[in-house]
Design a protein around this motif. Structure first.
Motif, PDB file in Angstrom:
ATOM      1  N   LYS A  63       0.820  -1.199   0.000  1.00 31.62           N
ATOM      2  CA  LYS A  63       0.000   0.000   0.000  1.00 31.62           C
ATOM      3  C   LYS A  63       0.859   1.256   0.000  1.00 31.62           C
ATOM      4  O   LYS A  63       1.987   1.258   0.480  1.00 31.62           O
ATOM      5  CB  LYS A  63      -0.916   0.021   1.229  1.00 31.62           C
ATOM      6  N   GLU A  64       0.303   2.315  -0.533  1.00 28.70           N
ATOM      7  CA  GLU A  64       0.917   3.626  -0.414  1.00 28.70           C
ATOM      8  C   GLU A  64      -0.179   4.683  -0.450  1.00 28.70           C
ATOM      9  O   GLU A  64      -1.312   4.406  -0.876  1.00 28.70           O
ATOM     10  CB  GLU A  64       1.933   3.882  -1.526  1.00 28.70           C
ATOM     11  N   ILE A  65       0.168   5.876   0.022  1.00 31.19           N
ATOM     12  CA  ILE A  65      -0.765   6.997  -0.021  1.00 31.19           C
ATOM     13  C   ILE A  65      -0.518   7.743  -1.324  1.00 31.19           C
ATOM     14  O   ILE A  65       0.564   8.306  -1.520  1.00 31.19           O
ATOM     15  CB  ILE A  65      -0.571   7.943   1.177  1.00 31.19           C
ATOM     16  N   ALA A  66      -1.492   7.711  -2.226  1.00 31.84           N
ATOM     17  CA  ALA A  66      -1.358   8.382  -3.523  1.00 31.84           C
ATOM     18  C   ALA A  66      -1.960   9.780  -3.442  1.00 31.84           C
ATOM     19  O   ALA A  66      -3.009   9.982  -2.823  1.00 31.84           O
ATOM     20  CB  ALA A  66      -2.035   7.567  -4.616  1.00 31.84           C
ATOM     21  N   LEU A  67      -1.274  10.743  -4.057  1.00 32.20           N
ATOM     22  CA  LEU A  67      -1.774  12.114  -4.182  1.00 32.20           C
ATOM     23  C   LEU A  67      -2.024  12.376  -5.658  1.00 32.20           C
ATOM     24  O   LEU A  67      -1.098  12.284  -6.475  1.00 32.20           O
ATOM     25  CB  LEU A  67      -0.758  13.120  -3.626  1.00 32.20           C
ATOM     26  N   LEU A  68      -3.259  12.690  -5.999  1.00 31.26           N
ATOM     27  CA  LEU A  68      -3.645  12.864  -7.401  1.00 31.26           C
ATOM     28  C   LEU A  68      -4.335  14.202  -7.593  1.00 31.26           C
ATOM     29  O   LEU A  68      -4.897  14.775  -6.661  1.00 31.26           O
ATOM     30  CB  LEU A  68      -4.573  11.730  -7.840  1.00 31.26           C
ATOM     31  N   GLY A  69      -4.294  14.690  -8.835  1.00 27.76           N
ATOM     32  CA  GLY A  69      -5.039  15.890  -9.150  1.00 27.76           C
ATOM     33  C   GLY A  69      -4.218  16.906  -9.921  1.00 27.76           C
ATOM     34  O   GLY A  69      -3.025  16.720 -10.203  1.00 27.76           O
ATOM     35  N   ASP A  70      -4.866  18.005 -10.245  1.00 34.33           N
ATOM     36  CA  ASP A  70      -4.236  19.041 -11.059  1.00 34.33           C
ATOM     37  C   ASP A  70      -3.036  19.676 -10.356  1.00 34.33           C
ATOM     38  O   ASP A  70      -2.092  20.099 -11.018  1.00 34.33           O
ATOM     39  CB  ASP A  70      -5.275  20.122 -11.404  1.00 34.33           C
ATOM     40  N   THR A  71      -3.074  19.727  -9.029  1.00 35.22           N
ATOM     41  CA  THR A  71      -1.949  20.330  -8.293  1.00 35.22           C
ATOM     42  C   THR A  71      -0.658  19.565  -8.555  1.00 35.22           C
ATOM     43  O   THR A  71       0.408  20.161  -8.772  1.00 35.22           O
ATOM     44  CB  THR A  71      -2.253  20.348  -6.787  1.00 35.22           C
ATOM     45  N   MET A  72      -0.733  18.226  -8.552  1.00 32.68           N
ATOM     46  CA  MET A  72       0.458  17.418  -8.809  1.00 32.68           C
ATOM     47  C   MET A  72       0.933  17.618 -10.248  1.00 32.68           C
ATOM     48  O   MET A  72       2.138  17.777 -10.509  1.00 32.68           O
ATOM     49  CB  MET A  72       0.158  15.943  -8.558  1.00 32.68           C
ATOM     50  N   ASN A  73      -0.011  17.636 -11.193  1.00 37.57           N
ATOM     51  CA  ASN A  73       0.359  17.821 -12.598  1.00 37.57           C
ATOM     52  C   ASN A  73       0.965  19.201 -12.835  1.00 37.57           C
ATOM     53  O   ASN A  73       1.948  19.340 -13.576  1.00 37.57           O
ATOM     54  CB  ASN A  73      -0.869  17.634 -13.496  1.00 37.57           C
ATOM     55  N   THR A  74       0.393  20.212 -12.202  1.00 37.12           N
ATOM     56  CA  THR A  74       0.899  21.570 -12.387  1.00 37.12           C
ATOM     57  C   THR A  74       2.301  21.719 -11.803  1.00 37.12           C
ATOM     58  O   THR A  74       3.157  22.402 -12.385  1.00 37.12           O
ATOM     59  CB  THR A  74      -0.056  22.589 -11.730  1.00 37.12           C
ATOM     60  N   THR A  75       2.558  21.095 -10.675  1.00 36.66           N
ATOM     61  CA  THR A  75       3.899  21.161 -10.093  1.00 36.66           C
ATOM     62  C   THR A  75       4.929  20.560 -11.038  1.00 36.66           C
ATOM     63  O   THR A  75       6.045  21.084 -11.178  1.00 36.66           O
ATOM     64  CB  THR A  75       3.948  20.429  -8.737  1.00 36.66           C
TER      65      THR A  75
END
Length: 340
Positions: free
Chosen positions: A272-284
């Motif tokens: 398992k891992e904690i995934a962070l998804l969304g436009d903020t990650m893509n924009t960074t």
């Protein structure tokens, strides 16, 4: 920053010692008779202080000290065993010294020695295992997996930092796989210091890059995320001679920092891992590309700059509007003066 780390560490040691003293007093009270209550409680308090202080001091300044590479590069089982042995020595000293200081017969120690030592050693090993599990997954991920905070995806506001090595492809070809892996390991250990001091959490290592995150409030407070980026640059500059001698290179990085909403949640079953998804990650990621295209070392998003305090201890300047791939609107970005 180092003085702040020392202050926080000494405060943590003081709180741990105080908590251990209270536990020791309670145990002494439970085992005391009416005639020996003062002595037993005093011995319990002193025992707790000694054990708490010695164990926490050895942990913060030796085993969890990112500056001491030897401890951090030991195999996991050796490190856990060494920590347990050292802590057991601290426990024995903490149980023995109060008896000696109060001038009591050693029979008073023998009464509960085996029982207390076995219990304390088991607790020491459990804590050692917990610490290494936390280091393996990251403190935040460990806490989240245990509490189930991310069992279902949730929206959070976070600061996200991408740090990417410059010229790593050519370096990897020159060093070879094993040497390049050792190089990345050294860089990651150097980054641990500024990340820890600014209360950041390593989200993931991706090849030659590292992703660090903070809850929004922590990441912008006193410019923590920005100071983390500056700290990464400074530590690589300070250790340039080490890298030059060992790898014949002086590593340099590009850093992009952005903030916004992300979807955070557990992914995986056996692993398992904690995934962070969304436009903020893509924009960074796009901002990191902008830093490469514009030749800048640290680039901040406009959203982050608006969230930072007025006084951040360094100068920033506006960059030309950047047209990022996959983004409809151009990005408003800021560059950080490393010498400002």
């Amino acid at each position: 920053m180092f003085r702040q780390w020392q202050t926080r560490t000494l405060k943590a040691i003081a709180w741990i010692s105080l908590a251990s003293a209270i536990v020791g007093m309670f145990i002494g009270f439970l085992r005391a008779s009416e005639e020996t209550i003062f002595t037993d409680v005093s011995i319990g308090m002193l025992t707790g202080i000694l054990i708490g202080f010695c164990c926490s001091f050895s942990e913060f300044f030796v085993f969890s000290n990112s500056r001491l590479r030897m401890a951090r590069q030991m195999p996991l089982w050796q490190l856990m065993l060494l920590r347990t042995v050292v802590w057991c020595g601290c426990i024995l000293a903490g149980m023995s010294l109060p008896i000696w200081l109060f001038g009591l017969p050693w029979q008073d120690l023998d009464t509960y020695l085996i029982e207390n030592f076995v219990i304390s050693a088991a607790i020491a090993f459990a804590f050692s295992s917990g610490i290494e599990l936390s280091r393996l997954l990251g403190p935040e991920a460990t806490s989240a997996l245990i509490t189930g905070r991310y069992a279902r995806p949730r929206l959070e506001n976070r600061v996200v930092l991408f740090a990417d090595l410059i010229g790593s492809t050519a370096l990897a070809e020159r060093l070879g796989e094993l040497q390049f892996h050792a190089f990345l390991s050294d860089v990651a250990q150097d980054f641990a210091d500024p990340i820890y001091k600014t209360h950041g959490d390593v989200h993931r290592y991706v090849g030659d890059a590292v992703i660090v995150t903070w809850p929004l409030e922590k990441g912008v407070k006193n410019g923590a995320s920005l100071h983390c980026a500056l700290g990464m640059h400074r530590i690589l500059d300070r250790r340039a001679s080490f890298y030059k001698k060992k790898y014949d290179t002086e590593p340099r990085i590009r850093v992009a920092i952005h903030c916004g909403q992300v979807a955070a949640g557990e992914i995986g079953d056996w692993k398992k891992e904690i995934a962070l998804l969304g436009d903020t990650m893509n924009t960074t990621a796009r901002i990191e590309s902008a830093a490469r295209d514009l030749g800048e070392r640290i680039v901040l998003s406009d959203d982050l700059v608006k969230s930072l305090p007025d006084t951040i201890g360094t100068s920033i300047r506006a960059l030309p509007a950047y047209e990022a791939a996959g983004k409809q609107d151009k990005l408003t970005l800021w560059a950080v003066d490393l010498h400002g």
